[in-house]
Design an enzyme around this catalytic site. Sequence first.
Site, mmCIF file in Angstrom:
data_model
loop_
_atom_site.group_PDB
_atom_site.id
_atom_site.type_symbol
_atom_site.label_atom_id
_atom_site.label_comp_id
_atom_site.label_asym_id
_atom_site.label_seq_id
_atom_site.Cartn_x
_atom_site.Cartn_y
_atom_site.Cartn_z
ATOM 1 N N ILE A 21 -11.797 -39.383 63.728
ATOM 2 C CA ILE A 21 -10.689 -40.551 63.268
ATOM 3 C C ILE A 21 -10.917 -41.591 63.951
ATOM 4 O O ILE A 21 -10.684 -42.949 63.614
ATOM 5 C CB ILE A 21 -9.158 -39.751 63.666
ATOM 6 C CG1 ILE A 21 -8.288 -40.657 63.132
ATOM 7 C CG2 ILE A 21 -9.174 -39.647 65.063
ATOM 8 C CD1 ILE A 21 -6.837 -40.129 62.965
ATOM 9 N N ARG A 23 -13.732 -43.141 64.843
ATOM 10 C CA ARG A 23 -14.774 -43.695 64.205
ATOM 11 C C ARG A 23 -14.195 -44.505 62.712
ATOM 12 O O ARG A 23 -14.487 -45.579 62.451
ATOM 13 C CB ARG A 23 -16.118 -42.864 63.835
ATOM 14 C CG ARG A 23 -16.779 -43.580 63.037
ATOM 15 C CD ARG A 23 -18.122 -42.454 62.776
ATOM 16 N NE ARG A 23 -18.788 -41.908 63.783
ATOM 17 C CZ ARG A 23 -18.683 -40.969 64.588
ATOM 18 N NH1 ARG A 23 -17.734 -39.783 64.084
ATOM 19 N NH2 ARG A 23 -19.429 -40.699 65.541
ATOM 20 N N SER A 42 -14.725 -41.460 76.626
ATOM 21 C CA SER A 42 -14.970 -40.077 76.323
ATOM 22 C C SER A 42 -15.199 -39.490 77.862
ATOM 23 O O SER A 42 -15.599 -40.170 78.728
ATOM 24 C CB SER A 42 -16.031 -39.845 75.494
ATOM 25 O OG SER A 42 -16.453 -38.478 75.551
ATOM 26 N N LEU A 80 -6.402 -38.768 70.196
ATOM 27 C CA LEU A 80 -7.008 -37.285 70.900
ATOM 28 C C LEU A 80 -6.206 -36.140 70.174
ATOM 29 O O LEU A 80 -5.497 -36.279 69.264
ATOM 30 C CB LEU A 80 -6.618 -37.371 72.241
ATOM 31 C CG LEU A 80 -7.098 -38.278 73.244
ATOM 32 C CD1 LEU A 80 -6.528 -38.476 74.395
ATOM 33 C CD2 LEU A 80 -8.697 -37.969 73.176
ATOM 34 N N LYS A 103 -0.287 -39.749 64.866
ATOM 35 C CA LYS A 103 0.686 -38.679 64.527
ATOM 36 C C LYS A 103 0.080 -37.323 64.720
ATOM 37 O O LYS A 103 -1.225 -37.193 64.610
ATOM 38 C CB LYS A 103 1.129 -39.056 63.188
ATOM 39 C CG LYS A 103 -0.069 -38.830 62.031
ATOM 40 C CD LYS A 103 0.052 -37.171 61.731
ATOM 41 C CE LYS A 103 -1.441 -36.941 61.302
ATOM 42 N NZ LYS A 103 -1.700 -35.552 61.248
ATOM 43 N N ARG A 171 -7.984 -28.532 63.808
ATOM 44 C CA ARG A 171 -6.699 -28.356 63.427
ATOM 45 C C ARG A 171 -6.130 -26.725 63.339
ATOM 46 O O ARG A 171 -5.099 -26.665 63.043
ATOM 47 C CB ARG A 171 -6.866 -28.683 61.785
ATOM 48 C CG ARG A 171 -6.760 -30.205 61.637
ATOM 49 C CD ARG A 171 -7.243 -30.464 60.230
ATOM 50 N NE ARG A 171 -6.840 -31.990 59.569
ATOM 51 C CZ ARG A 171 -7.640 -32.905 59.024
ATOM 52 N NH1 ARG A 171 -8.908 -32.183 58.833
ATOM 53 N NH2 ARG A 171 -7.537 -33.778 58.518
ATOM 54 N N TYR A 240 -6.552 -30.503 47.546
ATOM 55 C CA TYR A 240 -5.767 -31.595 48.082
ATOM 56 C C TYR A 240 -4.692 -32.043 47.268
ATOM 57 O O TYR A 240 -5.233 -32.195 45.982
ATOM 58 C CB TYR A 240 -6.764 -32.883 48.250
ATOM 59 C CG TYR A 240 -6.070 -34.326 48.863
ATOM 60 C CD1 TYR A 240 -5.648 -34.572 50.050
ATOM 61 C CD2 TYR A 240 -5.978 -35.254 47.862
ATOM 62 C CE1 TYR A 240 -4.913 -35.720 50.393
ATOM 63 C CE2 TYR A 240 -5.423 -36.296 48.152
ATOM 64 C CZ TYR A 240 -4.804 -36.595 49.427
ATOM 65 O OH TYR A 240 -4.256 -37.747 49.703
#
Length: 342
Positions: A21, A23, A42, A80, A103, A171, A240
Amino acid sequence: MDRLNMRNRPLQIGILGAANIARNFIAGVAPSKMLTVAAVASRDPAKAEAFARETGVPRFHGSYEALLADREIDAVYIPLPNSLHAEWAIRAAESGKPILCEKPLAVTGKEGRRMFAAARANNVPLVEAYPYLAQVQTAKLRKMIATGAIGKVKLIRSSFGITSVDPANIRLSPSLGGGALLDAGSYAMSLIRIVAGERPARVQATASFAANGVDLTTIANIAFPSGLLAQLSCSFETGYHRHALIGGDGGVIETNFLNHPPASGPAILQVKRGIAFGAAFEPLDVPDGNGFLREAESFAASLSNGPVQWTGASEAESLDILDSLDAIRASAQTGAWVELSE
C-alpha cells in the site's frame, strides 16, 4: 501547531512501513506539486533501502524512530498493519508530526481516542485515510444528501467484498487486527456513517469465522436515533463487489464509492428522483482520479490553509465508525443487539 508554510517547497511526507500500500501511495501522489514522499522507514534497514531505490524515494531509515526524528519530514503517512496504527500515530504525534493514518484508524474505539488525545496534547492534526472520501463522486453524494435530492434518508445498504483466503496475508492475522470487518467493513461503515450524519444507537450482527477467529463474512443491522436503518455487509469470501444504495422518501441513490477510478473500474453515481415505480436512474458524470493523490493533497492543503480543506472523515466520524465496528464485532459473537453509548 502553526500552519505549515508550503509556499517555498512541497510538503515533505515520510512513510512508516514498506508494504504494497505504501508503494501504491507513492505512485499515486507522484504527480503532485503540493507534496512529495521524502523518506520511507522499515524496521529492516536493507528492506528500507531496497524499497526506496525501487520507488524513487530519496531517503530511507532503518527504523520508524529514525524517520520520526528526521527534522526534514513535515508529516507522516501510516500504512502499517491495523494493530500498529495506535502506537505509531501516538509516537508520531509526540514527535510533532501531523499524521495521515490508513483506515481503520485503530482496532478499537478506545485506541482511537488515545490517538486523538495524543494529537491534541501535541497540537498536531490526525486524520483517517479513506481515499474515496476525497473523490468528486463522494463530494457530489454528500451534496445530494445535504440538499434533499432524495428527500429524507430512510435506508442505507453498504456492501464491500473481496476474496482473501491466503493464510499468510496480514488481513487474516488476528494479532495484526485482521478480519473482513476491520478491512472491507470499515469502508462500508464509513459510507453509512457519513450519509447518516449521526452516530448509530444500536447494532445487531452475525458472522462466519476462520479457524483462527478472524471474521470472514459479517452482516450487520444498524439503527440510528432518527429512525434511519442501515445494513452493512463485508466479506473475504466473495468475488469483488463494492456498492451502496441510499433510499429516501423522495428517491434513491446508488454508488460504488470507489477509491481509484478508473483503475478499479468506472465511478458510478446515479440518482432516481421521485417514488414512481417506473422512474429511471439518472447517471451523474463524475471525473476519475487517484484517491491517494486527492486525499494527500487535501491533507497538505489542510496543514497550510486550515482543517476546512480536509475532505475526509472528521474526528467524530472516525470515532463513531470505530465504536460501530466494536459493537458489530461484539454482537457477532452472540447475535444480540448491542447499544452504543453516547
